[in-house]
Every structure is written in C-alpha cells, then in structure tokens.
Design a protein around this motif. Structure first.
Motif, PDB file in Angstrom:
ATOM      1  N   GLN A 133     -32.794  34.866  13.759  1.00  0.00           N
ATOM      2  CA  GLN A 133     -32.110  35.604  12.697  1.00  0.00           C
ATOM      3  C   GLN A 133     -31.777  37.028  13.141  1.00  0.00           C
ATOM      4  OE1 GLN A 133     -35.314  34.353   9.943  1.00  0.00           O
ATOM      5  NE2 GLN A 133     -33.653  33.715   8.553  1.00  0.00           N
ATOM      6  N   GLU A 134     -31.233  37.139  14.355  1.00  0.00           N
ATOM      7  CA  GLU A 134     -30.856  38.421  14.944  1.00  0.00           C
ATOM      8  C   GLU A 134     -29.349  38.644  14.783  1.00  0.00           C
ATOM      9  OE1 GLU A 134     -32.185  37.973  18.972  1.00  0.00           O
ATOM     10  OE2 GLU A 134     -34.291  38.264  18.422  1.00  0.00           O
ATOM     11  N   ALA A 135     -28.978  39.267  13.681  1.00  0.00           N
ATOM     12  CA  ALA A 135     -27.559  39.445  13.346  1.00  0.00           C
ATOM     13  C   ALA A 135     -26.785  40.184  14.433  1.00  0.00           C
ATOM     14  CB  ALA A 135     -27.433  40.169  12.011  1.00  0.00           C
ATOM     15  N   GLU A 136     -27.337  41.263  14.955  1.00  0.00           N
ATOM     16  CA  GLU A 136     -26.604  42.055  15.953  1.00  0.00           C
ATOM     17  C   GLU A 136     -26.308  41.246  17.208  1.00  0.00           C
ATOM     18  OE1 GLU A 136     -25.064  44.969  15.608  1.00  0.00           O
ATOM     19  OE2 GLU A 136     -25.708  44.770  13.534  1.00  0.00           O
TER      20      GLU A 136
ATOM     21  N   ILE B  21     -13.729  32.114  11.487  1.00  0.00           N
ATOM     22  CA  ILE B  21     -13.943  31.421  10.219  1.00  0.00           C
ATOM     23  C   ILE B  21     -15.101  30.458  10.418  1.00  0.00           C
ATOM     24  CG2 ILE B  21     -12.966  29.765   8.574  1.00  0.00           C
ATOM     25  CD1 ILE B  21     -10.203  30.986   9.303  1.00  0.00           C
ATOM     26  N   ILE B  22     -16.038  30.484   9.473  1.00  0.00           N
ATOM     27  CA  ILE B  22     -17.208  29.612   9.516  1.00  0.00           C
ATOM     28  C   ILE B  22     -17.217  28.788   8.235  1.00  0.00           C
ATOM     29  CG2 ILE B  22     -19.726  29.498   9.607  1.00  0.00           C
ATOM     30  CD1 ILE B  22     -18.035  32.655  10.760  1.00  0.00           C
ATOM     31  N   ARG B  23     -17.427  27.470   8.380  1.00  0.00           N
ATOM     32  CA  ARG B  23     -17.439  26.596   7.199  1.00  0.00           C
ATOM     33  C   ARG B  23     -18.681  25.710   7.207  1.00  0.00           C
ATOM     34  NH1 ARG B  23     -11.560  23.880   7.054  1.00  0.00           N
ATOM     35  NH2 ARG B  23     -12.683  22.612   8.560  1.00  0.00           N
ATOM     36  N   TRP B  24     -19.227  25.514   6.003  1.00  0.00           N
ATOM     37  CA  TRP B  24     -20.304  24.558   5.762  1.00  0.00           C
ATOM     38  C   TRP B  24     -19.742  23.514   4.793  1.00  0.00           C
ATOM     39  CZ3 TRP B  24     -24.839  28.433   4.566  1.00  0.00           C
ATOM     40  CH2 TRP B  24     -25.287  29.004   5.760  1.00  0.00           C
TER      41      TRP B  24
ATOM     42  N   ARG C   7     -25.057  37.296   7.191  1.00  0.00           N
ATOM     43  CA  ARG C   7     -25.971  37.538   6.062  1.00  0.00           C
ATOM     44  C   ARG C   7     -26.610  36.237   5.597  1.00  0.00           C
ATOM     45  NH1 ARG C   7     -24.013  40.653   1.174  1.00  0.00           N
ATOM     46  NH2 ARG C   7     -26.222  40.462   0.730  1.00  0.00           N
ATOM     47  N   ALA C   8     -25.801  35.175   5.454  1.00  0.00           N
ATOM     48  CA  ALA C   8     -26.341  33.890   4.994  1.00  0.00           C
ATOM     49  C   ALA C   8     -27.399  33.376   5.964  1.00  0.00           C
ATOM     50  CB  ALA C   8     -25.219  32.869   4.842  1.00  0.00           C
ATOM     51  N   ASN C   9     -27.166  33.536   7.252  1.00  0.00           N
ATOM     52  CA  ASN C   9     -28.115  33.068   8.259  1.00  0.00           C
ATOM     53  C   ASN C   9     -29.339  33.976   8.352  1.00  0.00           C
ATOM     54  OD1 ASN C   9     -28.538  31.177  10.725  1.00  0.00           O
ATOM     55  ND2 ASN C   9     -28.957  33.215  11.492  1.00  0.00           N
ATOM     56  N   CYS C  10     -29.112  35.264   8.428  1.00  0.00           N
ATOM     57  CA  CYS C  10     -30.196  36.202   8.742  1.00  0.00           C
ATOM     58  C   CYS C  10     -31.004  36.645   7.531  1.00  0.00           C
ATOM     59  CB  CYS C  10     -29.642  37.398   9.501  1.00  0.00           C
ATOM     60  SG  CYS C  10     -28.913  36.883  11.086  1.00  0.00           S
ATOM     61  N   GLU C  11     -30.449  36.487   6.341  1.00  0.00           N
ATOM     62  CA  GLU C  11     -31.199  36.837   5.135  1.00  0.00           C
ATOM     63  C   GLU C  11     -31.859  35.618   4.499  1.00  0.00           C
ATOM     64  OE1 GLU C  11     -28.809  39.217   2.460  1.00  0.00           O
ATOM     65  OE2 GLU C  11     -28.192  40.556   4.093  1.00  0.00           O
TER      66      GLU C  11
END
Length: 127
Positions: free
Chosen positions: A13-16, A27-30, A44-48
């Motif tokens: 969860q290392e955003a940087e 673009i990212i889709r789920w 944010r969705a991944n790291c938070e």
C-alpha cells in the motif's frame, strides 16, 4: 515494466511507489463492482483500504503491450483471501489502462459438492 515491483508496492500500500508505474491519465476499472478510477482515486482505494496485506504473483503473461497477472492477495491476519486477475495495457513501461477482476477465495457451492463435481486444484502447477 517490472510487474513484481508493482505488486510489491501495491501489496505494501505504497502510493508514492505505485504512482510511478502509471501514466497520469491512466484509467483503472473494477468491472465486478462497476467502478472506474483515475490514478489518484485508485491509489486511495488501494492504499486506504483497511488492514495490512500480503500476497504472491502466481502468473504473468505478456502479449505485446498487454501484461496479464494473477495474484493471490490475502490479509496478513489470514482472515481474507482473494485472487485478482489484472489486464495492464502499457506504453513506455507505464500503465495506461488497467482492468482488475477480484474474486473471494472459498469453497465450492454446496450444490456442486453434493453432485461430486470437480476436484481440488493442486497449487503451483504450471500450464
């Protein structure tokens, strides 16, 4: 693009660190949950996401500028286990488009068990 490094950063969860793998307009889709994200929203969705995560890359395939990964993702306390199949389109070693399909790991449905359909997969078997 180094897929192992990308997944290492995502699981930690290392955003940087993750940000460097994406083009700014990616673009990212789920599709499972009918969501589309900008890079910043995805980070944010991944790291938070609550909790600490671990996992292992189980398979990587590449066809031109398309990288396909299958990753076993699980909570460090082992209460959650999922598999994610990701389709990453890249340009100049940066992700420009990412589709991820998440599925919870678990037992087969009761009806298949009752019919005696299928057998357990022997893990670590290559195709």
């Amino acid at each position: 693009m180094d897929v192992e490094q990308y997944w290492s950063a995502a699981l930690a969860q290392e955003a940087e660190t993750m940000r460097h793998f994406f083009r700014k307009d990616a673009i990212i889709r789920w599709p499972n949950t009918n969501e589309q994200f900008t890079v910043e929203e995805f980070l944010r969705a991944n790291c938070e996401y609550p909790g600490s995560w671990a996992g292992e890359v189980e398979r990587v395939e590449q066809i031109g500028d398309l990288i396909i990964t299958v990753v076993h993702v699980y909570s460090r306390d082992k209460t959650v286990s999922c598999h994610v199949t990701s389709f990453m389109r890249t340009e100049n070693d940066r992700i420009v488009f990412l589709d991820e399909y998440w599925g919870d790991d678990g037992n087969p449905p009761q009806w298949r068990q009752e019919k005696g359909l299928g057998t357990a997969i022997k893990r670590k078997t290559a195709l």
